[in-house]
Design an enzyme around this catalytic site. Structure first.
Site, PDB file in Angstrom:
ATOM      1  N   SER A 132      -1.130  12.805   2.712  1.00 48.41           N
ATOM      2  CA  SER A 132      -0.540  11.458   3.879  1.00 48.41           C
ATOM      3  C   SER A 132       0.514  12.723   5.065  1.00 48.41           C
ATOM      4  O   SER A 132       0.589  14.311   4.531  1.00 48.41           O
ATOM      5  CB  SER A 132       0.415  10.932   3.514  1.00 48.41           C
ATOM      6  OG  SER A 132       1.262   9.996   4.881  1.00 48.41           O
ATOM      7  N   TYR A 145       8.730   7.294  -0.140  1.00 49.66           N
ATOM      8  CA  TYR A 145       7.049   7.534   0.287  1.00 49.66           C
ATOM      9  C   TYR A 145       7.168   9.103   0.603  1.00 49.66           C
ATOM     10  O   TYR A 145       5.955  10.327   0.005  1.00 49.66           O
ATOM     11  CB  TYR A 145       6.311   6.291   1.002  1.00 49.66           C
ATOM     12  CG  TYR A 145       5.252   6.735   1.208  1.00 49.66           C
ATOM     13  CD1 TYR A 145       3.798   6.678   0.521  1.00 49.66           C
ATOM     14  CD2 TYR A 145       4.912   7.227   2.881  1.00 49.66           C
ATOM     15  CE1 TYR A 145       2.850   7.100   0.520  1.00 49.66           C
ATOM     16  CE2 TYR A 145       3.095   7.351   3.034  1.00 49.66           C
ATOM     17  CZ  TYR A 145       2.671   6.638   1.446  1.00 49.66           C
ATOM     18  OH  TYR A 145       0.788   7.213   1.816  1.00 49.66           O
TER      19      TYR A 145
HETATM   20  P1  NAP Z   1      -5.354   0.829  -0.521  1.00 44.90           P
HETATM   21  O1  NAP Z   1      -6.497   0.466  -0.196  1.00 44.90           O
HETATM   22  O2  NAP Z   1      -4.017  -0.171  -1.014  1.00 44.90           O
HETATM   23  O3  NAP Z   1      -5.440   1.533  -2.320  1.00 44.90           O
HETATM   24  C1  NAP Z   1      -4.793   2.132  -3.553  1.00 44.90           C
HETATM   25  C2  NAP Z   1      -5.358   2.186  -4.526  1.00 44.90           C
HETATM   26  O4  NAP Z   1      -4.607   2.908  -5.790  1.00 44.90           O
HETATM   27  C3  NAP Z   1      -5.720   0.713  -4.981  1.00 44.90           C
HETATM   28  O5  NAP Z   1      -6.759   0.643  -5.209  1.00 44.90           O
HETATM   29  C4  NAP Z   1      -4.821   0.828  -6.482  1.00 44.90           C
HETATM   30  O6  NAP Z   1      -6.051  -0.293  -7.136  1.00 44.90           O
HETATM   31  C5  NAP Z   1      -4.574   2.074  -6.370  1.00 44.90           C
HETATM   32  N1  NAP Z   1      -3.799   2.061  -7.155  1.00 44.90           N
HETATM   33  C6  NAP Z   1      -2.659   1.868  -6.891  1.00 44.90           C
HETATM   34  N2  NAP Z   1      -1.400   1.847  -7.730  1.00 44.90           N
HETATM   35  C7  NAP Z   1      -2.109   2.293  -9.080  1.00 44.90           C
HETATM   36  C8  NAP Z   1      -1.620   2.983 -10.368  1.00 44.90           C
HETATM   37  N3  NAP Z   1      -0.497   2.825 -11.012  1.00 44.90           N
HETATM   38  N4  NAP Z   1      -2.654   3.648 -11.198  1.00 44.90           N
HETATM   39  C9  NAP Z   1      -4.465   3.388 -10.551  1.00 44.90           C
HETATM   40  N5  NAP Z   1      -4.264   2.882  -9.396  1.00 44.90           N
HETATM   41  C10 NAP Z   1      -3.594   2.498  -8.356  1.00 44.90           C
HETATM   42  O7  NAP Z   1      -4.815   2.138  -0.101  1.00 44.90           O
HETATM   43  P2  NAP Z   1      -5.112   2.873   0.652  1.00 44.90           P
HETATM   44  O8  NAP Z   1      -4.977   3.266   2.312  1.00 44.90           O
HETATM   45  O9  NAP Z   1      -6.790   3.053   0.795  1.00 44.90           O
HETATM   46  O10 NAP Z   1      -4.436   3.906   0.047  1.00 44.90           O
HETATM   47  C11 NAP Z   1      -4.977   5.725  -0.774  1.00 44.90           C
HETATM   48  C12 NAP Z   1      -4.501   6.712  -0.649  1.00 44.90           C
HETATM   49  O11 NAP Z   1      -3.859   7.382   0.486  1.00 44.90           O
HETATM   50  C13 NAP Z   1      -3.091   6.525  -0.902  1.00 44.90           C
HETATM   51  O12 NAP Z   1      -2.295   7.787  -2.054  1.00 44.90           O
HETATM   52  C14 NAP Z   1      -1.819   6.404   0.829  1.00 44.90           C
HETATM   53  O13 NAP Z   1      -0.864   7.147   0.010  1.00 44.90           O
HETATM   54  C15 NAP Z   1      -2.580   7.253   0.828  1.00 44.90           C
HETATM   55  N6  NAP Z   1      -2.915   6.979   2.892  1.00 44.90           N
HETATM   56  C16 NAP Z   1      -2.692   5.544   2.178  1.00 44.90           C
HETATM   57  C17 NAP Z   1      -2.459   5.760   4.280  1.00 44.90           C
HETATM   58  C18 NAP Z   1      -2.528   4.155   5.166  1.00 44.90           C
HETATM   59  O14 NAP Z   1      -1.968   4.354   6.139  1.00 44.90           O
HETATM   60  N7  NAP Z   1      -3.223   3.447   4.358  1.00 44.90           N
HETATM   61  C19 NAP Z   1      -2.382   6.931   5.034  1.00 44.90           C
HETATM   62  C20 NAP Z   1      -1.640   8.412   5.461  1.00 44.90           C
HETATM   63  C21 NAP Z   1      -1.790   7.615   3.391  1.00 44.90           C
HETATM   64  P3  NAP Z   1      -5.302  -1.054  -8.469  1.00 44.90           P
HETATM   65  O15 NAP Z   1      -3.914  -2.090  -7.462  1.00 44.90           O
HETATM   66  O16 NAP Z   1      -6.164  -2.181  -8.388  1.00 44.90           O
HETATM   67  O17 NAP Z   1      -4.510   0.006  -9.092  1.00 44.90           O
END
Ligand code: NAP
Length: 247
Positions: A132, A145
């Site tokens: 991120s 975070y």
């Molecule tokens: P998201 O839709 O909430 O995806 C997160 C995924 O991680 C979910 O599919 C979840 O599935 C899985 N997950 C969470 N905890 C887990 C665990 N303990 N073990 C295995 N799987 C787990 O959000 P996203 O935005 O696509 O996030 C993806 C990545 O992008 C993350 O690393 C996040 O920090 C990063 N990111 C997001 C943003 C933003 O603004 N959205 C910005 C910068 C970076 P389950 O709950 O089924 O396990």
């Protein structure tokens, strides 16, 4: 060398960035395994999947072994699973820092470690973290975070040097706010805690991006495709920011 036919694991592949990336990789001809804790969203991807919690190193090792048995050696890992909790530091509950480090940092280390033997044996590998912009700069009210994502960047840079002679590259993608279920939860949290309207909460989150828009999941998927490619063989220990110029 293209990724066609190569086996790539995408953690958190049931939603958001992970789902978009898994679909893009499959469309490019890769053999893809998606991993996460909930079976429903994984099954919906129509791809091979393994259920596992990335914070549990034994569960990760078992899931990787099963994925390897099903689709062959794992030569790429998109360590994308993550979670974001928000709280002023003074009110941070006991355990929140440990939880954020566990899923966002140790989870990345667990899945990369599980893939390492296959990559070393092949003399070719791609480790990619979805970190991120919070891995490169601070944001208020998300100190746990931010600390975890800075840790991912450190891990990426160190491992890139350690594995440079083994044909393996290690890189981090650092997006700003992305339009995903995680963003929706952040907006809902702001609305609940401040009484702001949803539109104002979204505007508050987008304000740091000079282009004044949220990143789309396909932009992250395309960045991952590039880092997986042979064209990116000299890109190592890099943080690829997708933030409209914020960083
Ligand atoms: P998201 O839709 O909430 O995806 C997160 C995924 O991680 C979910 O599919 C979840 O599935 C899985 N997950 C969470 N905890 C887990 C665990 N303990 N073990 C295995 N799987 C787990 O959000 P996203 O935005 O696509 O996030 C993806 C990545 O992008 C993350 O690393 C996040 O920090 C990063 N990111 C997001 C943003 C933003 O603004 N959205 C910005 C910068 C970076 P389950 O709950 O089924 O396990």
């Amino acid at each position: 060398m293209s990724i066609e036919g190569r086996h790539i694991v995408v953690t958190g592949g049931g939603s958001g960035v992970g789902a978009a990336t898994a679909q893009a990789l499959a469309a490019a001809g890769a053999r893809v395994t998606v991993m996460g804790r909930r079976e429903g969203p994984l099954r919906e991807q129509g791809l091979a999947y393994q259920i596992c919690d990335v914070t549990d190193a034994d569960a990760v090792a078992q899931a990787f072994a099963a994925a390897r048995d099903a689709q062959g050696p794992i030569l790429g890992v998109i360590a994308n699973a993550g979670a974001a909790e928000s709280q002023p530091f003074a009110k941070m509950p006991a355990g929140m820092l440990a939880d954020m480090l566990s899923v966002n940092l140790i989870g990345v280390a667990n899945v990369w470690q599980a893939a390492l033997p296959d990559m070393k044996a092949a003399g070719w590998g791609r480790m990619i973290a979805v970190a991120s912009t919070a891995g490169l700069k601070g944001y208020a009210y998300v100190s746990a975070y931010v600390a975890a994502k800075h840790g991912v960047v450190g891990l990426t840079r160190a491992l890139a040097l350690e594995l440079a002679g083994a044909g393996i590259t290690v890189n981090a993608i650092c997006p700003g706010f992305i339009d995903t279920p995680m963003l929706d939860r952040s907006v809902a949290n702001i609305v609940e805690k401040t009484g702001m309207s949803e539109a104002d909460a979204r505007a508050a989150l987008v304000k740091d991006n000079p282009q004044k828009r949220f990143i789309q999941t396909d932009e992250v998927a395309e960045a991952a495709l590039y880092l997986l490619s042979d064209a990116a063989r000299s890109v190592n220990g890099h943080t690829l920011t997708l933030s409209g110029g914020e960083i």
